[in-house]
Design a protein around this motif. Structure first.
Motif, PDB file in Angstrom:
ATOM      1  N   LYS A 215       0.814  -1.220   0.000  1.00 11.25           N
ATOM      2  CA  LYS A 215       0.000   0.000   0.000  1.00 11.25           C
ATOM      3  C   LYS A 215       0.848   1.271   0.000  1.00 11.25           C
ATOM      4  O   LYS A 215       0.566   2.232  -0.725  1.00 11.25           O
ATOM      5  CB  LYS A 215      -0.934  -0.004   1.218  1.00 11.25           C
ATOM      6  CG  LYS A 215      -1.836   1.223   1.298  1.00 11.25           C
ATOM      7  CD  LYS A 215      -2.768   1.152   2.506  1.00 11.25           C
ATOM      8  CE  LYS A 215      -3.666   2.374   2.571  1.00 11.25           C
ATOM      9  NZ  LYS A 215      -4.603   2.315   3.735  1.00 11.25           N
ATOM     10  N   GLU A 221      -3.364   7.466  -2.337  1.00  8.34           N
ATOM     11  CA  GLU A 221      -4.155   6.334  -1.862  1.00  8.34           C
ATOM     12  C   GLU A 221      -5.196   5.910  -2.894  1.00  8.34           C
ATOM     13  O   GLU A 221      -5.545   4.734  -2.989  1.00  8.34           O
ATOM     14  CB  GLU A 221      -4.839   6.672  -0.538  1.00  8.34           C
ATOM     15  CG  GLU A 221      -5.529   5.469   0.082  1.00  8.34           C
ATOM     16  CD  GLU A 221      -6.084   5.742   1.463  1.00  8.34           C
ATOM     17  OE1 GLU A 221      -6.437   4.774   2.154  1.00  8.34           O
ATOM     18  OE2 GLU A 221      -6.171   6.926   1.846  1.00  8.34           O
ATOM     19  N   LEU A 225      -6.356   2.189  -3.969  1.00  2.58           N
ATOM     20  CA  LEU A 225      -7.759   1.789  -3.870  1.00  2.58           C
ATOM     21  C   LEU A 225      -8.319   1.334  -5.217  1.00  2.58           C
ATOM     22  O   LEU A 225      -9.200   0.466  -5.275  1.00  2.58           O
ATOM     23  CB  LEU A 225      -8.601   2.937  -3.306  1.00  2.58           C
ATOM     24  CG  LEU A 225      -8.330   3.291  -1.839  1.00  2.58           C
ATOM     25  CD1 LEU A 225      -9.106   4.538  -1.437  1.00  2.58           C
ATOM     26  CD2 LEU A 225      -8.663   2.121  -0.924  1.00  2.58           C
ATOM     27  N   GLN A 229     -10.190  -2.230  -5.618  1.00  4.14           N
ATOM     28  CA  GLN A 229     -11.525  -2.365  -6.206  1.00  4.14           C
ATOM     29  C   GLN A 229     -11.506  -3.292  -7.414  1.00  4.14           C
ATOM     30  O   GLN A 229     -12.420  -4.099  -7.613  1.00  4.14           O
ATOM     31  CB  GLN A 229     -12.053  -0.991  -6.610  1.00  4.14           C
ATOM     32  CG  GLN A 229     -13.504  -1.017  -7.079  1.00  4.14           C
ATOM     33  CD  GLN A 229     -14.058   0.383  -7.291  1.00  4.14           C
ATOM     34  OE1 GLN A 229     -13.338   1.374  -7.221  1.00  4.14           O
ATOM     35  NE2 GLN A 229     -15.356   0.475  -7.542  1.00  4.14           N
ATOM     36  N   GLU A 233     -10.387  -6.947  -2.327  1.00  2.00           N
ATOM     37  CA  GLU A 233      -9.526  -7.007  -1.138  1.00  2.00           C
ATOM     38  C   GLU A 233      -9.122  -8.440  -0.804  1.00  2.00           C
ATOM     39  O   GLU A 233      -7.978  -8.721  -0.438  1.00  2.00           O
ATOM     40  CB  GLU A 233     -10.273  -6.385   0.050  1.00  2.00           C
ATOM     41  CG  GLU A 233      -9.502  -6.406   1.359  1.00  2.00           C
ATOM     42  CD  GLU A 233      -8.548  -5.229   1.510  1.00  2.00           C
ATOM     43  OE1 GLU A 233      -7.469  -5.442   2.097  1.00  2.00           O
ATOM     44  OE2 GLU A 233      -8.862  -4.126   1.045  1.00  2.00           O
TER      45      GLU A 233
END
Length: 304
Positions: A215, A221, A225, A229, A233
């Motif tokens: 990450k 961010e 993400l 998506q 996850e």
């Protein structure tokens, strides 16, 4: 002639260029270091020796032989590092794109010219000088092309920034039917634990719907993400800062269910096996000291 075909990172590999560690040259000086991890080992006196790296690369080659993959190796240039062939070129669909790389490494592409000569000339693309792009930043996922970049105004000050916005635009223009998504990466000139040298240092797909991700490798961010998506996850293996430093996301897929991984990546390899992958474990920790691992050492030509 070689009929190139690369549409993703995980389809059955048929032909690849694998780097070579022979005649790798002396340990670089501090001023010759291209990345903070190499610099760290130069200063510590632990920079990898050729005698240790050759067996690691040959172990990788043996896995390719096991799966019947056609392997090309660079012609040896005396006292020259030729391990990381991913930096010097890459294939998208049926097009070979020469990278614009650091000037000190320009001779590396000459060592695979005999491979390029087997490609239809109209399928070889040479970007203009202002376009900076390296294969470690370019990742194919069927309709998508993921590209790592650095959007900071101080781009020119970072030897660790290898792909610029012009590089992203070049790929968009070359492949208008693809969805090109760029990712702004964290860069550091002095701390390898905070340096995503290429996209494959903080993300890589495996299998048909899974991926390995770090990450904190992304400056925004929203970029992280986007991948969460897209993949889900539950399908992503999140690596730690230490695992990123050791290059856990830089494995290499021979097939949708076969991954070549470093034998010390205990947590990752366990997760891969739990998810149905065959994991071909090899030693590669000496080569990793140069801030590159398995994906960096390969230039896939044909999958499928």
């Amino acid at each position: 002639m070689l009929k190139l075909n690369i549409k993703n990172e995980t389809s059955r590999l048929r032909a690849v260029v694998l780097g070579i560690a022979n005649s790798n040259g002396p340990t670089p000086t501090v001023n010759e270091a291209y990345d903070p991890k190499s610099l760290e080992h130069i200063l510590a006196g632990t920079y990898p020796k050729e005698a240790y790296m050759i067996p690691e690369m040959e172990a990788f080659n043996s896995v390719f032989e096991k799966y019947g993959v056609t392997v090309f190796r660079p012609e040896i240039i005396a006292n020259y590092n030729q391990i990381f062939v991913r930096d010097i070129g890459f294939v998208i669909d049926d097009v070979f794109i020469k990278s614009n790389i650091l000037p000190d490494r320009a001779h590396e592409v000459e060592a695979i010219q005999y491979v390029i000569d087997q490609i239809e000339p109209s399928k070889v693309a040479i970007p203009p000088e202002e376009v900076h792009i390296e294969g470690g930043d370019v990742m194919l996922w069927n309709d998508y092309i993921f590209i790592g970049t650095y959007k900071g105004s101080d781009y020119r000050d970072y030897i660790t920034a290898r792909t610029n916005i012009q590089g992203v635009q070049y790929i968009k223009d070359l492949f208008p039917n693809k969805i090109v998504k760029e990712f702004d990466l964290i860069k550091s000139k002095i701390e390898a634990r905070d340096n995503a040298l290429h996209l494959d240092c903080c993300f890589q797909p495996v299998g048909e719907n899974k991926g390995i991700i770090y990450k904190r490798g992304f400056r925004e961010e929203a970029d992280y993400l986007f991948l969460v998506q897209l993949f889900g996850e539950e399908n992503l293996f999140h690596i730690t800062r230490k695992e990123m430093y050791h290059m856990n996301s830089n494995v290499f897929s021979i097939d949708a269910n076969v991954v070549v991984s470093e034998k010390k990546f205990t947590r990752l390899n366990k997760w891969l096996r739990k998810n149905g992958f065959i994991v071909e474990e090899i030693p590669y920790s000496e080569i990793a000291k140069q801030e590159g691992l398995l994906r960096c050492s390969t230039l896939p030509l044909i999958r499928g």
